[in-house]
Every structure is written in structure tokens, then in C-alpha cells.
Design a protein around this motif. Structure first.
Motif, PDB file in Angstrom:
ATOM      1  N   VAL A  41       1.238  -1.199   0.064  1.00 43.73           N
ATOM      2  CA  VAL A  41      -0.254  -0.059  -0.449  1.00 43.73           C
ATOM      3  C   VAL A  41       0.793   1.263   0.224  1.00 43.73           C
ATOM      4  N   PRO A  42       1.249   2.203  -0.538  1.00 46.88           N
ATOM      5  CA  PRO A  42       1.811   3.551  -1.087  1.00 46.88           C
ATOM      6  C   PRO A  42       1.533   4.429  -0.448  1.00 46.88           C
ATOM      7  N   ALA A  43       1.950   5.050   0.372  1.00 48.00           N
ATOM      8  CA  ALA A  43       1.507   5.888   0.844  1.00 48.00           C
ATOM      9  C   ALA A  43       1.013   7.235   0.695  1.00 48.00           C
ATOM     10  N   ALA A  44      -0.133   8.440   1.095  1.00 49.64           N
ATOM     11  CA  ALA A  44      -0.704   9.231   0.403  1.00 49.64           C
ATOM     12  C   ALA A  44      -0.890  10.454   1.291  1.00 49.64           C
ATOM     13  N   ASP A  45      -0.499  11.771   0.527  1.00 42.80           N
ATOM     14  CA  ASP A  45      -0.566  12.965   1.674  1.00 42.80           C
ATOM     15  C   ASP A  45      -1.600  13.329   0.091  1.00 42.80           C
ATOM     16  N   VAL A  46      -2.428  13.906   1.079  1.00 38.10           N
ATOM     17  CA  VAL A  46      -3.439  15.132   0.252  1.00 38.10           C
ATOM     18  C   VAL A  46      -3.356  15.992   0.661  1.00 38.10           C
ATOM     19  N   LYS A  64       5.940   4.608 -15.310  1.00 37.63           N
ATOM     20  CA  LYS A  64       4.810   5.060 -15.297  1.00 37.63           C
ATOM     21  C   LYS A  64       3.671   3.918 -16.169  1.00 37.63           C
ATOM     22  N   ASP A  65       4.678   3.302 -16.973  1.00 34.46           N
ATOM     23  CA  ASP A  65       4.117   2.316 -17.696  1.00 34.46           C
ATOM     24  C   ASP A  65       3.397   0.704 -16.894  1.00 34.46           C
ATOM     25  N   ALA A  66       3.577   1.437 -16.055  1.00 28.62           N
ATOM     26  CA  ALA A  66       3.216  -0.142 -14.489  1.00 28.62           C
ATOM     27  C   ALA A  66       1.626   0.770 -14.415  1.00 28.62           C
ATOM     28  N   LEU A  67       1.771   1.806 -13.846  1.00 23.18           N
ATOM     29  CA  LEU A  67       0.334   2.747 -13.601  1.00 23.18           C
ATOM     30  C   LEU A  67      -0.784   2.715 -14.471  1.00 23.18           C
ATOM     31  N   VAL A  78      -5.837   4.396  -8.356  1.00 22.52           N
ATOM     32  CA  VAL A  78      -4.699   3.892  -8.654  1.00 22.52           C
ATOM     33  C   VAL A  78      -3.924   3.213  -8.806  1.00 22.52           C
ATOM     34  N   SER A  79      -2.914   2.562  -9.367  1.00 18.72           N
ATOM     35  CA  SER A  79      -3.408   1.325  -9.166  1.00 18.72           C
ATOM     36  C   SER A  79      -2.519   0.963 -10.067  1.00 18.72           C
ATOM     37  N   GLY A  80      -1.021  -0.305 -10.304  1.00 21.24           N
ATOM     38  CA  GLY A  80      -0.176  -0.972 -11.197  1.00 21.24           C
ATOM     39  C   GLY A  80       0.698  -1.499 -10.126  1.00 21.24           C
ATOM     40  N   GLU A  81       1.932  -2.476 -10.371  1.00 17.21           N
ATOM     41  CA  GLU A  81       2.578  -2.725  -9.992  1.00 17.21           C
ATOM     42  C   GLU A  81       3.986  -2.143  -9.687  1.00 17.21           C
ATOM     43  N   ARG A  82       4.108  -2.820  -8.610  1.00 21.02           N
ATOM     44  CA  ARG A  82       5.988  -2.593  -8.153  1.00 21.02           C
ATOM     45  C   ARG A  82       6.341  -4.025  -7.956  1.00 21.02           C
ATOM     46  N   GLU A  99      12.664  -5.623   3.382  1.00 21.58           N
ATOM     47  CA  GLU A  99      12.138  -4.484   4.586  1.00 21.58           C
ATOM     48  C   GLU A  99      10.887  -4.174   2.826  1.00 21.58           C
ATOM     49  N   SER A 100      11.729  -3.347   1.575  1.00 22.96           N
ATOM     50  CA  SER A 100      10.767  -2.751   0.717  1.00 22.96           C
ATOM     51  C   SER A 100       9.676  -4.229   0.510  1.00 22.96           C
ATOM     52  N   SER A 101       8.657  -3.674  -0.193  1.00 27.72           N
ATOM     53  CA  SER A 101       7.314  -4.358  -0.035  1.00 27.72           C
ATOM     54  C   SER A 101       7.346  -4.343  -1.997  1.00 27.72           C
ATOM     55  N   TYR A 102       7.036  -5.225  -2.742  1.00 27.58           N
ATOM     56  CA  TYR A 102       6.954  -5.147  -3.940  1.00 27.58           C
ATOM     57  C   TYR A 102       5.038  -5.814  -4.239  1.00 27.58           C
ATOM     58  N   GLY A 103       5.106  -5.275  -5.318  1.00 20.43           N
ATOM     59  CA  GLY A 103       3.950  -6.156  -6.020  1.00 20.43           C
ATOM     60  C   GLY A 103       3.204  -5.426  -6.420  1.00 20.43           C
ATOM     61  N   THR A 104       1.129  -5.742  -6.676  1.00 22.48           N
ATOM     62  CA  THR A 104       0.589  -5.305  -7.202  1.00 22.48           C
ATOM     63  C   THR A 104       0.088  -4.182  -5.608  1.00 22.48           C
ATOM     64  N   PHE A 105      -0.789  -3.564  -6.341  1.00 30.63           N
ATOM     65  CA  PHE A 105      -1.051  -1.949  -5.313  1.00 30.63           C
ATOM     66  C   PHE A 105      -2.466  -1.911  -5.871  1.00 30.63           C
ATOM     67  N   SER A 106      -3.708  -1.385  -5.052  1.00 30.99           N
ATOM     68  CA  SER A 106      -4.518  -0.621  -6.098  1.00 30.99           C
ATOM     69  C   SER A 106      -4.979   0.638  -4.129  1.00 30.99           C
TER      70      SER A 106
END
Length: 148
Positions: A41-46, A64-67, A78-82, A99-106
């Protein structure tokens, strides 16, 4: 009569602090997992500006092409993959700690009524996705009503 004291603790000097630091550093080295997590889950700021809102998502290593950015029925998705670095094979590095997270996110965000969904813009720079969500000027126009 003289009193003799015996101190069984080693000297508390700079070398002990250095030893403790190395013991902690090397003692925490555990065999890493060979498979990264399935998602993150990527961190988000509004932020709110005079022109509208700005949504910032931290996405290090995501091209960019993974978003995919989609707006439907007042919801921004907003979804994609790292992708994880390769760790299998003869020349691949051996994972010692991950410690880094990988995979799909949304991530989904409910848009306020005063956002112009047709004018949303996105920019990915230095691992930060910045989405500008401008106000809908038709909905945010203030008017003074005269009392008669």
C-alpha cells in the motif's frame, strides 16, 4: 581497613559502544525471504491549494507504464505493480534482508463534489506520483445573495 571493589562489567568506553553497534547490525542479519510480498500500500498525502487538491503517492521504483489511473462514479483509483529485483539465477544477488514491499497495489479515493474529474492531471517524478485535482469552477463559484 581498605575496601576492595571488584567490577565484573567491562569498561564502558567508546569501544563498547562500537561493539554494541556492530553486534546489533550483524545480529539482525537474517536470511531474507526469496519471495516478496504479494502487494503493498503506497503512502498517500492529500494537500489543498487555491486551485484544488493535490494527491501525492510514494511509488519508488514504479515506472509510468506500470500505472493505471481511473475515475468512475466519483472514485479515483490508482493501481499498478512494483516488481521485485531478480534474486534467482547464477549472477543474481543473494537476499540477506528484505524490508521493501513489492507486488500489485490499488488505492481508491472518493472525490469531493467540487473536483473537476475531466481536468485531473498526473505526473510521476522521482518516485512520487502527483495528481492535480482542480476545483470545478461552476460548483465552487461564490455569489452574494442580496436580502430584500
Amino acid at each position: 581497613m581498605a575496601t576492595l571493589m571488584y567490577n565484573s562489567l567491562p569498561a564502558l568506553g567508546p569501544s563498547r559502544a562500537l561493539d554494541a553497534m556492530f553486534n546489533q547490525l550483524l545480529g539482525d542479519t537474517l536470511p531474507g525471504t526469496h519471495r516478496p510480498a504479494a502487494g503493498f500500500v503506497p503512502a498517500a498525502d492529500v494537500l489543498e491549494t487555491a486551485a484544488g487538491y493535490e494527491l501525492q503517492l510514494t511509488l519508488p521504483g514504479v515506472p509510468k507504464d506500470a500505472l493505471t489511473i481511473d475515475v468512475q462514479q466519483g472514485t479515483l483509483t490508482v493501481s499498478g505493480e512494483r516488481k521485485a529485483p531478480a534474486t534467482e539465477g547464477e549472477d543474481a544477488p543473494k537476499v540477506r534482508r528484505r524490508e521493501s514491499s513489492y507486488g500489485t497495489f490499488s488505492r481508491q479515493f472518493r472525490l469531493p463534489d467540487n473536483v473537476n474529474a475531466q481536468a485531473i492531471e498526473a505526473e510521476l517524478t522521482d518516485g512520487v506520483l502527483r495528481l492535480t485535482l482542480p476545483y470545478d469552477t461552476d460548483k465552487t463559484t461564490k455569489r452574494l445573495i442580496e436580502v430584500r
